[in-house]
Design a protein around this motif. Structure first.
Motif, PDB file in Angstrom:
ATOM      1  N   LEU A   1       0.843  -1.182   0.000  1.00 28.02           N
ATOM      2  CA  LEU A   1       0.000   0.000   0.000  1.00 28.02           C
ATOM      3  C   LEU A   1       0.885   1.241   0.000  1.00 28.02           C
ATOM      4  O   LEU A   1       1.712   1.415   0.895  1.00 28.02           O
ATOM      5  N   PRO A   2       0.740   2.095  -0.981  1.00 25.57           N
ATOM      6  CA  PRO A   2       1.607   3.275  -1.041  1.00 25.57           C
ATOM      7  C   PRO A   2       1.185   4.315  -0.004  1.00 25.57           C
ATOM      8  O   PRO A   2       0.058   4.276   0.511  1.00 25.57           O
ATOM      9  N   PRO A   3       2.068   5.254   0.332  1.00 25.75           N
ATOM     10  CA  PRO A   3       1.676   6.329   1.251  1.00 25.75           C
ATOM     11  C   PRO A   3       0.590   7.196   0.632  1.00 25.75           C
ATOM     12  O   PRO A   3       0.571   7.429  -0.574  1.00 25.75           O
ATOM     13  N   LEU A   4      -0.320   7.655   1.468  1.00 26.20           N
ATOM     14  CA  LEU A   4      -1.424   8.484   1.003  1.00 26.20           C
ATOM     15  C   LEU A   4      -1.234   9.911   1.510  1.00 26.20           C
ATOM     16  O   LEU A   4      -0.855  10.120   2.666  1.00 26.20           O
ATOM     17  N   LEU A   5      -1.506  10.875   0.655  1.00 26.76           N
ATOM     18  CA  LEU A   5      -1.480  12.275   1.059  1.00 26.76           C
ATOM     19  C   LEU A   5      -2.914  12.774   1.136  1.00 26.76           C
ATOM     20  O   LEU A   5      -3.639  12.747   0.144  1.00 26.76           O
ATOM     21  N   LEU A   6      -3.323  13.198   2.333  1.00 27.73           N
ATOM     22  CA  LEU A   6      -4.692  13.644   2.557  1.00 27.73           C
ATOM     23  C   LEU A   6      -4.703  15.132   2.853  1.00 27.73           C
ATOM     24  O   LEU A   6      -3.852  15.622   3.611  1.00 27.73           O
ATOM     25  N   ASP A   7      -5.680  15.845   2.289  1.00 29.07           N
ATOM     26  CA  ASP A   7      -5.838  17.235   2.691  1.00 29.07           C
ATOM     27  C   ASP A   7      -6.590  17.278   4.027  1.00 29.07           C
ATOM     28  O   ASP A   7      -6.994  16.248   4.575  1.00 29.07           O
ATOM     29  N   ASP A   8      -6.782  18.488   4.570  1.00 24.06           N
ATOM     30  CA  ASP A   8      -7.371  18.609   5.907  1.00 24.06           C
ATOM     31  C   ASP A   8      -8.757  17.982   5.979  1.00 24.06           C
ATOM     32  O   ASP A   8      -9.073  17.234   6.923  1.00 24.06           O
ATOM     33  N   GLY A   9      -9.597  18.263   4.979  1.00 29.72           N
ATOM     34  CA  GLY A   9     -10.957  17.726   4.996  1.00 29.72           C
ATOM     35  C   GLY A   9     -10.979  16.216   4.895  1.00 29.72           C
ATOM     36  O   GLY A   9     -11.757  15.547   5.588  1.00 29.72           O
ATOM     37  N   GLU A  10     -10.095  15.655   4.040  1.00 30.44           N
ATOM     38  CA  GLU A  10     -10.039  14.196   3.898  1.00 30.44           C
ATOM     39  C   GLU A  10      -9.565  13.538   5.186  1.00 30.44           C
ATOM     40  O   GLU A  10     -10.085  12.498   5.605  1.00 30.44           O
ATOM     41  N   ALA A  11      -8.568  14.145   5.851  1.00 32.96           N
ATOM     42  CA  ALA A  11      -8.052  13.573   7.092  1.00 32.96           C
ATOM     43  C   ALA A  11      -9.125  13.573   8.181  1.00 32.96           C
ATOM     44  O   ALA A  11      -9.271  12.595   8.924  1.00 32.96           O
ATOM     45  N   LEU A  12      -9.890  14.664   8.271  1.00 35.42           N
ATOM     46  CA  LEU A  12     -10.969  14.717   9.260  1.00 35.42           C
ATOM     47  C   LEU A  12     -12.046  13.678   8.954  1.00 35.42           C
ATOM     48  O   LEU A  12     -12.560  13.008   9.856  1.00 35.42           O
ATOM     49  N   ALA A  13     -12.389  13.538   7.669  1.00 32.37           N
ATOM     50  CA  ALA A  13     -13.421  12.565   7.289  1.00 32.37           C
ATOM     51  C   ALA A  13     -12.986  11.147   7.633  1.00 32.37           C
ATOM     52  O   ALA A  13     -13.772  10.352   8.172  1.00 32.37           O
ATOM     53  N   VAL A  14     -11.733  10.810   7.344  1.00 31.13           N
ATOM     54  CA  VAL A  14     -11.232   9.468   7.660  1.00 31.13           C
ATOM     55  C   VAL A  14     -11.212   9.245   9.158  1.00 31.13           C
ATOM     56  O   VAL A  14     -11.560   8.174   9.658  1.00 31.13           O
ATOM     57  N   SER A  15     -10.805  10.268   9.915  1.00 31.44           N
ATOM     58  CA  SER A  15     -10.761  10.141  11.377  1.00 31.44           C
ATOM     59  C   SER A  15     -12.143   9.872  11.955  1.00 31.44           C
ATOM     60  O   SER A  15     -12.322   8.997  12.812  1.00 31.44           O
ATOM     61  N   ILE A  16     -13.147  10.615  11.483  1.00 33.87           N
ATOM     62  CA  ILE A  16     -14.518  10.415  11.968  1.00 33.87           C
ATOM     63  C   ILE A  16     -15.014   9.029  11.594  1.00 33.87           C
ATOM     64  O   ILE A  16     -15.641   8.321  12.395  1.00 33.87           O
ATOM     65  N   ALA A  17     -14.732   8.599  10.346  1.00 29.28           N
ATOM     66  CA  ALA A  17     -15.182   7.278   9.898  1.00 29.28           C
ATOM     67  C   ALA A  17     -14.540   6.164  10.722  1.00 29.28           C
ATOM     68  O   ALA A  17     -15.207   5.195  11.109  1.00 29.28           O
ATOM     69  N   LEU A  18     -13.244   6.291  11.006  1.00 26.95           N
ATOM     70  CA  LEU A  18     -12.560   5.270  11.802  1.00 26.95           C
ATOM     71  C   LEU A  18     -13.094   5.231  13.226  1.00 26.95           C
ATOM     72  O   LEU A  18     -13.272   4.158  13.810  1.00 26.95           O
ATOM     73  N   ARG A  19     -13.345   6.401  13.787  1.00 28.97           N
ATOM     74  CA  ARG A  19     -13.877   6.430  15.161  1.00 28.97           C
ATOM     75  C   ARG A  19     -15.270   5.804  15.200  1.00 28.97           C
ATOM     76  O   ARG A  19     -15.616   5.094  16.154  1.00 28.97           O
ATOM     77  N   THR A  20     -16.072   6.034  14.179  1.00 29.38           N
ATOM     78  CA  THR A  20     -17.394   5.413  14.117  1.00 29.38           C
ATOM     79  C   THR A  20     -17.271   3.909  13.978  1.00 29.38           C
ATOM     80  O   THR A  20     -18.037   3.150  14.571  1.00 29.38           O
ATOM     81  N   ALA A  21     -16.285   3.460  13.209  1.00 26.34           N
ATOM     82  CA  ALA A  21     -16.104   2.027  12.975  1.00 26.34           C
ATOM     83  C   ALA A  21     -15.722   1.277  14.239  1.00 26.34           C
ATOM     84  O   ALA A  21     -15.980   0.076  14.358  1.00 26.34           O
TER      85      ALA A  21
END
Length: 321
Positions: free
Chosen positions: A69-89
C-alpha cells in the motif's frame, strides 16, 4: 519549486486520484518539464510502485495495484473525514474491525498537525453516539460476500431464518446494502429461481465461493437499495397497505425511512402513495405523520382506524368531563 522528495510524494498522490493521466497535464500540475516527470516516474518504479506508461495521442501514465500500500497524502478535509469514519467504525455494526480501526486511527492522529488534532478533539468531545442498534456482522463474512459480488462468483452458505431454521442456500450475489441498522445481501437464489434478500447476520459460518456466473439484469432497474426497502417493508407482511398521503413526495420521503415504507409520487405532485406491510402499529404511525390521508387498501386497515378513532374520542371525552 518543490524538492525532489516532496515532488515524488506529490506525484504519487496525483497518480492515485485518476485512473490515467496525460503526461503533459501531469507535468503542468507539478510545474516541471516532461523530462523531469519521466525521471520522477522512473524513481517511483525503482521504489517498487507500478506506474505504467503508454504512448500515442492518448498516451500518459497510470498507477496500478502493486504489492504494498503506497503512502497516502490527505488534505485537511479528507483527514478529518477518515478520522470520523474510523472512530465510528470502532463501535459500528461490523464485528472484527474495531481493533484495526482503532490502530489506524491512532496512526492517523499521531501524524496530524496540531490544528487538525484540535478539531478532532473537539469532535470527539461533542459527538456522543447512541448505543448500537441492530445485530453485528462479522467483517470476514462481509468481505467475502463483497468479493463474490465484485467477481461474480456463485456462493453457498448456511442461512438461518426468523424462526431459527437453517438451510443451505446457493446464490449468485449481486450487491450488499446497509439500511442503517442491518446488512443485507441481494442475490439470485438458484434453487428458487428468483431474487432474494438475505440478512447477513443470519448467515452461519463462512460463505463458500464457487465458479463464475453470467451477470443478470438487477432487480428494480439496478436500484438495490429500493429493492431491499421494498423487500423488508412490504414483502414480509401478509397484507399490504396502500395509502394516499396528502403531502408532497419530497416531504414524505424525508420523514418516512425506506425500511418502513415505499413512497412514490403521484402525478399531480401534491400527494404521494405509501405502500407498507399492515401491522398493529401502522394506525398510530399514520396518525403521527400529522397529514391527511386516504386508505386505498386493505379494508381491515380502515376498520382499525375507525376503532382507534372511537377510542380516542371516548378517552378525550372522559378527560374533558
Amino acid at each position: 519549486m518543490l524538492t525532489s522528495s516532496t515532488r515524488l510524494l506529490r506525484l504519487l498522490s496525483l497518480l492515485q486520484t485518476r485512473s490515467h493521466w496525460m503526461g503533459q497535464d501531469l507535468a503542468e500540475r507539478l510545474e516541471v518539464h516532461p523530462r523531469t516527470l519521466r525521471r520522477d516516474i522512473d524513481r517511483l518504479r525503482q521504489l517498487g510502485y507500478p506506474v505504467e506508461a503508454s504512448s500515442g495521442v492518448a498516451g500518459g501514465y497510470a498507477f496500478r495495484a502493486g504489492q504494498a500500500l503506497p503512502p497516502l497524502l490527505l488534505d485537511d478535509g479528507e483527514a478529518l473525514a477518515v478520522s470520523i469514519a474510523l472512530r465510528t467504525a470502532t463501535a459500528g455494526a461490523v464485528g472484527g474491525i474495531e481493533e484495526p480501526a482503532l490502530r489506524a486511527l491512532v496512526k492517523l492522529e499521531q501524524a496530524m498537525p496540531a490544528r487538525l488534532r484540535q478539531q478532532v478533539d473537539a469532535l470527539r468531545s461533542t459527538i456522543q453516539p447512541l448505543d448500537r442498534v441492530g445485530p453485528v456482522v462479522e467483517v470476514s463474512v462481509l468481505a467475502a460476500l463483497a468479493s463474490a459480488c465484485r467477481d461474480q462468483l456463485r456462493t453457498e452458505f448456511h442461512y438461518e431464518d426468523s424462526k431459527g431454521r437453517s438451510a443451505q442456500r446457493s446464490v449468485e450475489p449481486q450487491g450488499v446494502v446497509h439500511t442503517g441498522q442491518r446488512w443485507y445481501l441481494v442475490a439470485w437464489d438458484r434453487t428458487r429461481g428468483d431474487w432474494r434478500t438475505f440478512r447477513i447476520d443470519r448467515i452461519v459460518g463462512a460463505p463458500q465461493l464457487g465458479a463464475h456466473f453470467a451477470p443478470r439484469a438487477s432487480p428494480d432497474g439496478g436500484d438495490l437499495k429500493a429493492y431491499v426497502a421494498r423487500s423488508i417493508s412490504v414483502a414480509p407482511h401478509a397484507e399490504t397497505a396502500r395509502v394516499v398521503l396528502h403531502a408532497p413526495h419530497a416531504e414524505m420521503s424525508r420523514r418516512i425511512p425506506p425500511s418502513a415504507a415505499v413512497v412514490q409520487p403521484l402525478e399531480e405532485g401534491r400527494r404521494c402513495l405509501m405502500e407498507c406491510g399492515v401491522s398493529d402499529s401502522l394506525v398510530y404511525w399514520l396518525m403521527a405523520l400529522d397529514v391527511e390521508f386516504e386508505v386505498l387498501a386493505p379494508a381491515s386497515l380502515a376498520d382499525r382506524l375507525h376503532v382507534a378513532g372511537e377510542r380516542a374520542l371516548r378517552c378525550a371525552g372522559a378527560a374533558g368531563s
